[in-house]
Design a protein around this motif. Structure first.
Motif, PDB file in Angstrom:
ATOM      1  N   VAL A 259      53.275  95.272  62.204  1.00 41.73           N
ATOM      2  CA  VAL A 259      53.632  96.684  62.358  1.00 41.73           C
ATOM      3  C   VAL A 259      55.064  96.798  62.851  1.00 41.73           C
ATOM      4  CG1 VAL A 259      51.267  97.427  62.798  1.00 41.73           C
ATOM      5  CG2 VAL A 259      52.729  96.737  64.721  1.00 41.73           C
ATOM      6  N   GLU A 260      55.681  97.956  62.546  1.00 42.34           N
ATOM      7  CA  GLU A 260      57.024  98.261  63.013  1.00 42.34           C
ATOM      8  C   GLU A 260      57.023  99.633  63.679  1.00 42.34           C
ATOM      9  OE1 GLU A 260      61.567  99.065  61.320  1.00 42.34           O
ATOM     10  OE2 GLU A 260      59.999  98.343  59.979  1.00 42.34           O
ATOM     11  N   TRP A 261      57.700  99.721  64.835  1.00 40.58           N
ATOM     12  CA  TRP A 261      57.843 100.984  65.549  1.00 40.58           C
ATOM     13  C   TRP A 261      59.280 101.116  66.010  1.00 40.58           C
ATOM     14  CZ3 TRP A 261      58.863 101.496  70.958  1.00 40.58           C
ATOM     15  CH2 TRP A 261      58.833 102.823  71.429  1.00 40.58           C
ATOM     16  N   ALA A 262      59.868 102.293  65.860  1.00 41.10           N
ATOM     17  CA  ALA A 262      61.253 102.503  66.255  1.00 41.10           C
ATOM     18  C   ALA A 262      61.422 103.880  66.868  1.00 41.10           C
ATOM     19  CB  ALA A 262      62.186 102.350  65.057  1.00 41.10           C
ATOM     20  N   MET A 263      62.406 104.002  67.751  1.00 38.50           N
ATOM     21  CA  MET A 263      62.698 105.285  68.382  1.00 38.50           C
ATOM     22  C   MET A 263      64.165 105.321  68.792  1.00 38.50           C
ATOM     23  SD  MET A 263      61.229 104.965  72.284  1.00 38.50           S
ATOM     24  CE  MET A 263      62.185 106.419  72.756  1.00 38.50           C
ATOM     25  N   PRO A 264      64.754 106.514  68.860  1.00 34.86           N
ATOM     26  CA  PRO A 264      66.139 106.623  69.342  1.00 34.86           C
ATOM     27  C   PRO A 264      66.206 106.519  70.858  1.00 34.86           C
ATOM     28  CG  PRO A 264      65.286 108.785  68.786  1.00 34.86           C
ATOM     29  CD  PRO A 264      64.215 107.807  68.395  1.00 34.86           C
ATOM     30  N   LEU A 265      67.263 105.864  71.360  1.00 35.20           N
ATOM     31  CA  LEU A 265      67.548 105.828  72.793  1.00 35.20           C
ATOM     32  C   LEU A 265      68.697 106.798  73.031  1.00 35.20           C
ATOM     33  CD1 LEU A 265      67.362 101.961  73.343  1.00 35.20           C
ATOM     34  CD2 LEU A 265      65.566 103.660  73.758  1.00 35.20           C
ATOM     35  N   LYS A 266      68.370 108.072  73.179  1.00 34.30           N
ATOM     36  CA  LYS A 266      69.383 109.121  73.197  1.00 34.30           C
ATOM     37  C   LYS A 266      70.330 108.991  74.383  1.00 34.30           C
ATOM     38  CE  LYS A 266      66.470 112.392  70.678  1.00 34.30           C
ATOM     39  NZ  LYS A 266      65.832 113.732  70.690  1.00 34.30           N
ATOM     40  N   ALA A 267      69.859 108.453  75.506  1.00 33.97           N
ATOM     41  CA  ALA A 267      70.686 108.361  76.703  1.00 33.97           C
ATOM     42  C   ALA A 267      71.904 107.468  76.491  1.00 33.97           C
ATOM     43  CB  ALA A 267      69.860 107.841  77.880  1.00 33.97           C
ATOM     44  N   ILE A 268      71.764 106.467  75.630  1.00 34.59           N
ATOM     45  CA  ILE A 268      72.883 105.545  75.382  1.00 34.59           C
ATOM     46  C   ILE A 268      73.353 105.614  73.937  1.00 34.59           C
ATOM     47  CG2 ILE A 268      72.246 103.974  77.239  1.00 34.59           C
ATOM     48  CD1 ILE A 268      70.988 102.141  75.141  1.00 34.59           C
ATOM     49  N   GLY A 269      72.813 106.527  73.157  1.00 38.90           N
ATOM     50  CA  GLY A 269      73.228 106.667  71.768  1.00 38.90           C
ATOM     51  C   GLY A 269      72.925 105.461  70.918  1.00 38.90           C
ATOM     52  N   ALA A 270      71.763 104.840  71.137  1.00 41.60           N
ATOM     53  CA  ALA A 270      71.393 103.615  70.436  1.00 41.60           C
ATOM     54  C   ALA A 270      69.997 103.767  69.841  1.00 41.60           C
ATOM     55  CB  ALA A 270      71.456 102.416  71.380  1.00 41.60           C
ATOM     56  N   GLY A 271      69.545 102.713  69.155  1.00 38.02           N
ATOM     57  CA  GLY A 271      68.221 102.713  68.556  1.00 38.02           C
ATOM     58  C   GLY A 271      67.422 101.499  69.002  1.00 38.02           C
ATOM     59  N   LEU A 272      66.138 101.672  69.221  1.00 35.44           N
ATOM     60  CA  LEU A 272      65.224 100.601  69.598  1.00 35.44           C
ATOM     61  C   LEU A 272      64.231 100.381  68.476  1.00 35.44           C
ATOM     62  CD1 LEU A 272      63.908  98.686  71.762  1.00 35.44           C
ATOM     63  CD2 LEU A 272      62.530 100.674  72.435  1.00 35.44           C
ATOM     64  N   ASN A 273      64.019  99.125  68.099  1.00 38.09           N
ATOM     65  CA  ASN A 273      63.091  98.795  67.026  1.00 38.09           C
ATOM     66  C   ASN A 273      62.197  97.647  67.475  1.00 38.09           C
ATOM     67  OD1 ASN A 273      62.218  97.179  64.548  1.00 38.09           O
ATOM     68  ND2 ASN A 273      62.994  99.037  63.590  1.00 38.09           N
ATOM     69  N   VAL A 274      60.871  97.804  67.308  1.00 44.34           N
ATOM     70  CA  VAL A 274      59.896  96.791  67.717  1.00 44.34           C
ATOM     71  C   VAL A 274      59.052  96.408  66.511  1.00 44.34           C
ATOM     72  CG1 VAL A 274      57.967  96.257  69.244  1.00 44.34           C
ATOM     73  CG2 VAL A 274      59.808  97.764  70.032  1.00 44.34           C
ATOM     74  N   ARG A 275      58.910  95.084  66.259  1.00 43.13           N
ATOM     75  CA  ARG A 275      58.053  94.590  65.189  1.00 43.13           C
ATOM     76  C   ARG A 275      57.195  93.446  65.701  1.00 43.13           C
ATOM     77  NH1 ARG A 275      63.035  93.709  61.717  1.00 43.13           N
ATOM     78  NH2 ARG A 275      63.904  94.508  63.656  1.00 43.13           N
ATOM     79  N   ILE A 276      55.915  93.463  65.377  1.00 42.82           N
ATOM     80  CA  ILE A 276      54.992  92.405  65.794  1.00 42.82           C
ATOM     81  C   ILE A 276      54.243  91.908  64.564  1.00 42.82           C
ATOM     82  CG2 ILE A 276      53.021  91.811  67.238  1.00 42.82           C
ATOM     83  CD1 ILE A 276      53.846  94.017  69.147  1.00 42.82           C
ATOM     84  N   PHE A 277      54.188  90.576  64.401  1.00 42.08           N
ATOM     85  CA  PHE A 277      53.584  89.972  63.212  1.00 42.08           C
ATOM     86  C   PHE A 277      52.635  88.848  63.585  1.00 42.08           C
ATOM     87  CE2 PHE A 277      57.831  91.388  62.003  1.00 42.08           C
ATOM     88  CZ  PHE A 277      57.564  92.182  60.907  1.00 42.08           C
ATOM     89  N   THR A 278      51.621  88.679  62.771  1.00 37.78           N
ATOM     90  CA  THR A 278      50.827  87.469  62.760  1.00 37.78           C
ATOM     91  C   THR A 278      50.938  86.866  61.372  1.00 37.78           C
ATOM     92  OG1 THR A 278      48.651  86.504  63.213  1.00 37.78           O
ATOM     93  CG2 THR A 278      48.698  88.632  62.065  1.00 37.78           C
ATOM     94  N   GLU A 279      50.652  85.586  61.235  1.00 42.69           N
ATOM     95  CA  GLU A 279      50.867  84.875  59.966  1.00 42.69           C
ATOM     96  C   GLU A 279      49.560  84.246  59.490  1.00 42.69           C
ATOM     97  OE1 GLU A 279      55.562  83.961  60.883  1.00 42.69           O
ATOM     98  OE2 GLU A 279      54.067  82.484  61.496  1.00 42.69           O
ATOM     99  N   PRO A 280      48.724  85.042  58.801  1.00 47.26           N
ATOM    100  CA  PRO A 280      47.374  84.589  58.450  1.00 47.26           C
ATOM    101  C   PRO A 280      47.324  83.536  57.355  1.00 47.26           C
ATOM    102  CG  PRO A 280      47.809  86.747  57.494  1.00 47.26           C
ATOM    103  CD  PRO A 280      48.977  86.425  58.373  1.00 47.26           C
TER     104      PRO A 280
END
Length: 299
Positions: A259-280
């Motif tokens: 899965v992938e999840w992302a959100m803006p970090l408005k306080a610093i004008g940046a972006g955060l992106n999180v991805r978690i994987f398993t390898e079946p």
């Protein structure tokens, strides 16, 4: 479980001799789970993009016959990326270029030393992307292509140094299906030269990366979606590795889902992106759990 931070612009680099011993194509320049992230092919406008990365990949080894090795390993890295988007037109698209500096190593168990008995050390060879071009095709389609390389070191012996040159050709596509949904696709071909060290005849095979994601976008700037990748040898390794084992007896491949999840970090004008994987699914391959977190900012 340890966490990974990974840059969303250019892939991750790692060790050489261990990867060749086990035939593990994901542990090369281009980490899967990166190239088909949200807005993969979208031109961000003129300016400098920066990203900082810490990474850990918990893995188990397999030998060339696909048998598990009883030692747990973790791949740890620090990445610093700068990428500059110009407003120059090239072949009908926008030209950009960048580089990534890499530090890290492959660590057995809970050891603070890497596989060569060294503490975390800075690699001497950065990843370079001299050419990337982004095109916009109508309102809903974006396409990008890039050439990335890394020069090997004749004296390389740490887990982050390459002892062969690496050349990559990549392509990314973004399709804005509607205001709420977005699909991303990516493919990458990686060619690795013969070992540069004197007296070594190792010739790693060519690797193919194939990735895709489907994202649900929200009004507050967040997105959430699924992601999948497949990595495989397209040609056999040749010669012998550092352990004296003959390469080329089998090709390896790996499939990951997550899965992938992302959100803006408005306080610093940046972006955060999180991805978690398993390898079946894997064949003759190292495998494990990846968790990617990237922070990027445009200046």
């Amino acid at each position: 479980m340890k966490k990974i931070l990974i840059a969303s612009i250019i892939g991750l680099a790692t060790f050489s001799s261990m990867a060749d011993q086990y035939g593990a194509p994901e542990l090369t320049a281009n980490q899967p789970g990166v190239n088909a992230a949200s807005n993969a092919a979208v031109y961000a406008g003129k300016g400098l993009l920066g990203a900082f990365t810490y990474g850990n990949y918990s893995i188990k080894g397999v030998d060339t016959n696909g048998t598990d090795v009883p030692t747990d390993l973790s791949l740890e890295v620090l990445l610093g990326t700068l990428h500059y988007n110009t407003d120059w037109d090239l072949f009908g698209g926008k030209y950009s270029f960048g580089a990534t500096l890499v530090s890290g190593g492959l660590y057995p168990g809970s050891s603070e030393h890497d596989m060569n008995g060294k503490l975390l050390s800075v690699s001497q060879s950065p990843w370079l992307t001299p050419v990337k071009i982004n095109w916009q095709l109508g309102e809903d389609w974006h396409v990008a292509a890039n050439y990335t390389l890394r020069f090997g070191l004749k004296s390389g012996n740490t887990n982050t140094d390459k002892t062969y040159d690496v050349h990559q050709l990549g392509a990314q596509t973004t399709w804005n299906i509607n205001q709420e949904w977005q699909a991303n696709f990516a493919s990458n071909i990686e060619y690795r030269t013969k070992d540069l060290r004197p007296g070594k005849d190792m010739k790693p095979g060519t690797i193919g990366y194939f990735e895709s994601s489907l994202q649900r976008r929200f009004d507050n700037g967040m997105n959430l979606g699924g992601y999948a990748y497949h990595v495989r040898h397209l040609s056999n390794d040749k010669g012998t590795n550092d352990a004296g084992e003959i390469l080329g007896r089998s090709r390896s491949e790996l499939t990951g889902v997550g899965v992938e999840w992302a959100m803006p970090l408005k306080a610093i004008g940046a972006g955060l992106n999180v991805r978690i994987f398993t390898e079946p699914y894997r064949r003759n391959h190292m495998h494990g759990v990846r968790a990617f977190v990237s922070v990027a900012k445009k200046f």
